[in-house]
Design an enzyme around this catalytic site. Structure first.
Site, PDB file in Angstrom:
ATOM      1  CG  ASP A  35     -63.668 146.260 -15.487  1.00 45.15           C
ATOM      2  OD1 ASP A  35     -63.923 146.413 -16.690  1.00 45.15           O
ATOM      3  OD2 ASP A  35     -62.599 146.650 -14.967  1.00 45.15           O
ATOM      4  CD  GLU A 162     -69.460 143.504 -31.168  1.00 48.38           C
ATOM      5  OE1 GLU A 162     -69.850 142.456 -30.647  1.00 48.38           O
ATOM      6  OE2 GLU A 162     -70.052 144.035 -32.135  1.00 48.38           O
ATOM      7  CE  LYS A 222     -62.481 144.552 -34.529  1.00 46.75           C
ATOM      8  NZ  LYS A 222     -63.639 145.399 -34.715  1.00 46.75           N
ATOM      9  CB  CYS A 278     -60.129 149.948 -32.600  1.00 51.62           C
ATOM     10  SG  CYS A 278     -60.711 149.411 -30.983  1.00 51.62           S
TER      11      CYS A 278
HETATM   12  P1  NAD Z   1     -62.155 149.444 -22.486  1.00 51.35           P
HETATM   13  O1  NAD Z   1     -60.831 149.952 -22.098  1.00 51.35           O
HETATM   14  O2  NAD Z   1     -63.302 150.376 -22.594  1.00 51.35           O
HETATM   15  O3  NAD Z   1     -62.611 148.280 -21.470  1.00 51.35           O
HETATM   16  C1  NAD Z   1     -61.789 147.238 -21.077  1.00 51.35           C
HETATM   17  C2  NAD Z   1     -62.090 146.915 -19.613  1.00 51.35           C
HETATM   18  O4  NAD Z   1     -61.376 145.732 -19.251  1.00 51.35           O
HETATM   19  C3  NAD Z   1     -61.637 148.002 -18.617  1.00 51.35           C
HETATM   20  O5  NAD Z   1     -62.753 148.438 -17.867  1.00 51.35           O
HETATM   21  C4  NAD Z   1     -60.597 147.289 -17.746  1.00 51.35           C
HETATM   22  O6  NAD Z   1     -60.634 147.694 -16.398  1.00 51.35           O
HETATM   23  C5  NAD Z   1     -61.008 145.840 -17.886  1.00 51.35           C
HETATM   24  N1  NAD Z   1     -59.942 144.885 -17.574  1.00 51.35           N
HETATM   25  C6  NAD Z   1     -58.676 144.856 -18.046  1.00 51.35           C
HETATM   26  N2  NAD Z   1     -58.028 143.783 -17.559  1.00 51.35           N
HETATM   27  C7  NAD Z   1     -58.888 143.120 -16.756  1.00 51.35           C
HETATM   28  C8  NAD Z   1     -58.794 141.938 -15.992  1.00 51.35           C
HETATM   29  N3  NAD Z   1     -57.690 141.208 -15.967  1.00 51.35           N
HETATM   30  N4  NAD Z   1     -59.877 141.562 -15.274  1.00 51.35           N
HETATM   31  C9  NAD Z   1     -61.019 142.281 -15.304  1.00 51.35           C
HETATM   32  N5  NAD Z   1     -61.172 143.403 -16.038  1.00 51.35           N
HETATM   33  C10 NAD Z   1     -60.117 143.816 -16.754  1.00 51.35           C
HETATM   34  O7  NAD Z   1     -61.938 148.673 -23.864  1.00 51.35           O
HETATM   35  P2  NAD Z   1     -63.003 148.477 -25.050  1.00 51.35           P
HETATM   36  O8  NAD Z   1     -63.076 149.711 -25.877  1.00 51.35           O
HETATM   37  O9  NAD Z   1     -64.235 147.886 -24.494  1.00 51.35           O
HETATM   38  O10 NAD Z   1     -62.235 147.388 -25.937  1.00 51.35           O
HETATM   39  C11 NAD Z   1     -62.082 146.064 -25.498  1.00 51.35           C
HETATM   40  C12 NAD Z   1     -61.594 145.222 -26.674  1.00 51.35           C
HETATM   41  O11 NAD Z   1     -62.581 145.233 -27.713  1.00 51.35           O
HETATM   42  C13 NAD Z   1     -60.311 145.721 -27.324  1.00 51.35           C
HETATM   43  O12 NAD Z   1     -59.560 144.609 -27.740  1.00 51.35           O
HETATM   44  C14 NAD Z   1     -60.794 146.484 -28.539  1.00 51.35           C
HETATM   45  O13 NAD Z   1     -59.847 146.474 -29.579  1.00 51.35           O
HETATM   46  C15 NAD Z   1     -62.018 145.696 -28.944  1.00 51.35           C
HETATM   47  N6  NAD Z   1     -63.049 146.460 -29.660  1.00 51.35           N
HETATM   48  C16 NAD Z   1     -63.397 147.714 -29.236  1.00 51.35           C
HETATM   49  C17 NAD Z   1     -64.420 148.406 -29.886  1.00 51.35           C
HETATM   50  C18 NAD Z   1     -64.842 149.787 -29.461  1.00 51.35           C
HETATM   51  O14 NAD Z   1     -65.665 150.373 -30.135  1.00 51.35           O
HETATM   52  N7  NAD Z   1     -64.330 150.334 -28.376  1.00 51.35           N
HETATM   53  C19 NAD Z   1     -65.095 147.792 -30.942  1.00 51.35           C
HETATM   54  C20 NAD Z   1     -64.734 146.515 -31.334  1.00 51.35           C
HETATM   55  C21 NAD Z   1     -63.708 145.860 -30.674  1.00 51.35           C
HETATM   56  C1  UGA Z   2     -64.466 151.200 -35.831  1.00 53.17           C
HETATM   57  C2  UGA Z   2     -65.157 150.257 -36.818  1.00 53.17           C
HETATM   58  O1  UGA Z   2     -66.055 151.012 -37.629  1.00 53.17           O
HETATM   59  C3  UGA Z   2     -65.914 149.159 -36.087  1.00 53.17           C
HETATM   60  O2  UGA Z   2     -66.454 148.226 -37.022  1.00 53.17           O
HETATM   61  C4  UGA Z   2     -64.958 148.428 -35.140  1.00 53.17           C
HETATM   62  O3  UGA Z   2     -65.646 147.449 -34.401  1.00 53.17           O
HETATM   63  C5  UGA Z   2     -64.325 149.426 -34.194  1.00 53.17           C
HETATM   64  O4  UGA Z   2     -63.637 150.445 -34.964  1.00 53.17           O
HETATM   65  C6  UGA Z   2     -63.298 148.822 -33.296  1.00 53.17           C
HETATM   66  O5  UGA Z   2     -62.743 147.778 -33.593  1.00 53.17           O
HETATM   67  O6  UGA Z   2     -63.052 149.494 -32.300  1.00 53.17           O
HETATM   68  P1  UGA Z   2     -65.245 153.239 -34.324  1.00 53.17           P
HETATM   69  O7  UGA Z   2     -63.789 153.495 -34.220  1.00 53.17           O
HETATM   70  O8  UGA Z   2     -66.047 153.185 -33.087  1.00 53.17           O
HETATM   71  O9  UGA Z   2     -65.495 151.848 -35.085  1.00 53.17           O
HETATM   72  O10 UGA Z   2     -65.926 154.355 -35.255  1.00 53.17           O
HETATM   73  P2  UGA Z   2     -65.903 154.613 -36.836  1.00 53.17           P
HETATM   74  O11 UGA Z   2     -67.250 154.999 -37.247  1.00 53.17           O
HETATM   75  O12 UGA Z   2     -65.273 153.499 -37.576  1.00 53.17           O
HETATM   76  O13 UGA Z   2     -64.980 155.895 -36.952  1.00 53.17           O
HETATM   77  C7  UGA Z   2     -63.592 155.823 -36.716  1.00 53.17           C
HETATM   78  C8  UGA Z   2     -62.963 157.170 -37.032  1.00 53.17           C
HETATM   79  O14 UGA Z   2     -62.946 157.403 -38.441  1.00 53.17           O
HETATM   80  C9  UGA Z   2     -63.692 158.355 -36.406  1.00 53.17           C
HETATM   81  O15 UGA Z   2     -62.766 159.297 -35.935  1.00 53.17           O
HETATM   82  C10 UGA Z   2     -64.492 158.911 -37.569  1.00 53.17           C
HETATM   83  O16 UGA Z   2     -64.784 160.273 -37.424  1.00 53.17           O
HETATM   84  C11 UGA Z   2     -63.533 158.661 -38.715  1.00 53.17           C
HETATM   85  N1  UGA Z   2     -64.204 158.592 -40.035  1.00 53.17           N
HETATM   86  C12 UGA Z   2     -65.087 157.596 -40.289  1.00 53.17           C
HETATM   87  C13 UGA Z   2     -63.913 159.538 -40.997  1.00 53.17           C
HETATM   88  O17 UGA Z   2     -63.093 160.442 -40.783  1.00 53.17           O
HETATM   89  N2  UGA Z   2     -64.543 159.450 -42.217  1.00 53.17           N
HETATM   90  C14 UGA Z   2     -65.427 158.471 -42.501  1.00 53.17           C
HETATM   91  O18 UGA Z   2     -65.970 158.455 -43.631  1.00 53.17           O
HETATM   92  C15 UGA Z   2     -65.705 157.517 -41.513  1.00 53.17           C
END
Ligand code: NAD
Ligand code: UGA
Length: 465
Positions: A35, A162, A222, A278
């Site tokens: 990172d 993911e 996704k 997201c």
């Molecule tokens: P995050 O902000 O927590 O982490 C992203 C990291 O990438 C940061 O630490 C940042 O410093 C780093 N970064 C950015 N540009 C960079 C570069 N050029 N080189 C090196 N590091 C760099 O984000 P996240 O929540 O992990 O989400 C990442 C992706 O995954 C997003 O596209 C999101 O939509 C997707 N996603 C997130 C979740 C979730 O639950 N948070 C679940 C599924 C998918």
């Molecule tokens: C969501 C999806 O569930 C994941 O599959 C996906 O990978 C992720 O987004 C992503 O792409 O970031 P997340 O946002 O971490 O995961 O958590 P969720 O459990 O989906 O909840 C999302 C929001 O909806 C929360 O604020 C939760 O409280 C709310 N929620 C969820 C409700 O209000 N009611 C429900 O019945 C379920």
């Protein structure tokens, strides 16, 4: 291709936990998470596991098992790219805040920077995996950059979105409903790349749960999965208002429809509105893509999911104001919870931020307690909205380290996050500390209305009279 080294760019909520599990299940592969953010990497390398940058149940255990065995956290990005056969791009893809597509499209600048860095550094063939959530067709742009700016080596692009949810990430990763891998299975190299990634997952995921598709289907699946999940929350939240108006109980309605196996009982919990980094970003992105293609009805259909969510947050705040005799000016409202859901320290797009903003507009004093969120995060969140000067926010919004403190002299308690510990608080003690009448606005329907009313509270849940 035998994979010996994996590099993951982005040590965030996805990169950290995902790579920890890949390392745990593949002890013969060296996994390095890199990172740009030095502080974040230092936190991942913290000896004391409660100082890891993200809170996720079960994560610390996997980190303690794998870190410095075959899992490493580093800022040496070039070095890690160079030695790895597979590079995951797991950087943030936030909604654009400028220019064309502002407020709607995904900002792909971080992804593009990664592609350019990989192209510059790579001296041997690489498999580049999109782990970040990306608009459909992004792989084409990544391929173009890699081919045009690279050193003549071969790059195979795969999409491997993911699906983990925060708070349950470790379980979601250990027993995923499915792993999705999109690639170019029409070419020999494409097929080989897909097989290499499938092999990594096969270390612990049953074959039948690993789905391979073409790359565009994978990218679009996704966005679609998140849109469908968020749509269910907005659907049940829209009905919560109808329940309040008619005397139906939304929990009974949710149970009745959820028992229909065609509908299913998950994601039917009414709430103060969904949050997280997201759902909103991905639906806005979907809306933007549909609009760009001239599919206005499709765009409008999905946009409504976001509009309903904004309305639900606003409605919750408005109900507090109306119930407190149409003014909260100078009154203290105690917030239990600030994170967007339980079991995470993530506050991105949390409903709490927007409800607080609406109440601060009315000059309420807000005291917040959250088991995993600190005062700096809360102030940053509210200041990031830019609604009022920071000193005003400082004056009216306070954070407490102890839950009973926020109740002292409060006119109302608002439950914004469904943390389990809230259910076990001494509610009689809280009642005694509060101004009367003592209101509870349970934005998650987690407390027992009958018990609380017996204590003397005026209790209001969501979607229940
Ligand atoms: P995050 O902000 O927590 O982490 C992203 C990291 O990438 C940061 O630490 C940042 O410093 C780093 N970064 C950015 N540009 C960079 C570069 N050029 N080189 C090196 N590091 C760099 O984000 P996240 O929540 O992990 O989400 C990442 C992706 O995954 C997003 O596209 C999101 O939509 C997707 N996603 C997130 C979740 C979730 O639950 N948070 C679940 C599924 C998918
Ligand atoms: C969501 C999806 O569930 C994941 O599959 C996906 O990978 C992720 O987004 C992503 O792409 O970031 P997340 O946002 O971490 O995961 O958590 P969720 O459990 O989906 O909840 C999302 C929001 O909806 C929360 O604020 C939760 O409280 C709310 N929620 C969820 C409700 O209000 N009611 C429900 O019945 C379920």
């Amino acid at each position: 291709m035998k994979i010996k080294n994996i590099c993951c760019i982005g040590a965030g909520y996805v990169g950290g936990p995902t790579m920890a599990v890949i390392a745990q299940k593949n002890p013969d592969i060296m996994v390095t998470v890199v990172d740009l953010d030095e502080d974040r990497i230092n936190q991942w390398n913290e000896k004391e596991l409660d100082k890891l940058p993200i809170y996720e149940p079960g994560l610390a255990k996997v980190i303690s098992e794998t870190r410095n065995r075959n899992l490493f956290f580093s800022t040496q990005i070039d070095n890690s790219i160079e030695k790895s056969e597979i590079i995951f791009i797991s950087v943030n893809t936030p909604t654009k805040t400028y220019g064309d597509g502002k407020g709607m499209a995904a900002d792909l600048k971080y992804v593009e920077l990664c592609a350019r860095q990989i192209a510059r550094v790579a001296k041997t063939d690489k498999i580049v995996v999109e782990k970040s959530t990306l608009p459909v067709k992004t792989a084409e742009a990544i391929q173009d950059i890699l081919n045009n700016t690279g050193n003549g080596v071969n790059f195979e692009i795969l999409s491997n979105p993911e699906f983990l949810a925060e708070g349950t990430a470790m379980r979601d990763l250990a027993v995923p409903d499915r792993v999705l891998i999109g690639g170019n299975y029409k070419t020999k190299n494409g097929k080989k790349a897909m097989k290499s990634l499938v092999n990594i997952y096969e270390s612990w995921v049953p074959k039948k749960n690993i789905l391979t598709t073409n790359i565009w289907s994978s990218e679009l699946s996704k966005l679609t999965a998140n849109a469908f999940l968020a749509q269910r929350v907005s659907s049940i939240n829209s009905l919560s208002e109808l329940c309040e108006a008619t005397g139906a109980d939304v929990l009974e309605v949710a149970k009745a429809i959820g028992m229909d196996t065609r509908i299913g009982d998950k994601f039917l919990k009414p709430s103060v509105g969904f949050g997280g980094s997201c759902f909103q970003k991905d639906i806005l992105n979907l809306v933007y893509i549909a609009k760009s293609l001239g599919l206005n009805e499709v765009a409008e259909y999905w946009h409504q999911v976001i509009k309903m969510n904004n309305y639900q947050r606003f409605r919750f705040a408005k109900n507090i104001i109306r119930s407190l005799y149409n003014t909260v000016n100078g009154k203290k409202i105690a917030f239990l919870g600030w994170s967007f859901k339980k079991d995470t320290n993530d506050t991105r797009e949390s409903a709490a931020i927007y409800v607080a903003d609406a109440l601060l507009n009315e000059k309420a004093y807000i005291s917040v307690f959250d088991p995993k969120v600190n005062s700096k995060k809360i102030m940053d969140d509210i200041n990031s909205l830019g609604t009022r000067p920071e000193n005003q926010n400082m004056k009216y919004l306070k954070f407490e380290k102890e839950p009973y403190k926020i109740a002292d002299g409060a006119h109302a308690i608002a439950i914004l996050t469904e943390w389990d510990e809230f259910k076990n608080y001494d509610w009689k003690r809280i009642f005694n500390l509060m101004n009367k009448p003592a209101f509870i606005f349970d934005g998650r329907n987690i407390l027992d209305k009958i018990i609380l009313e017996k204590i003397g509270f005026v209790y209001q849940g969501v979607g229940r009279r």
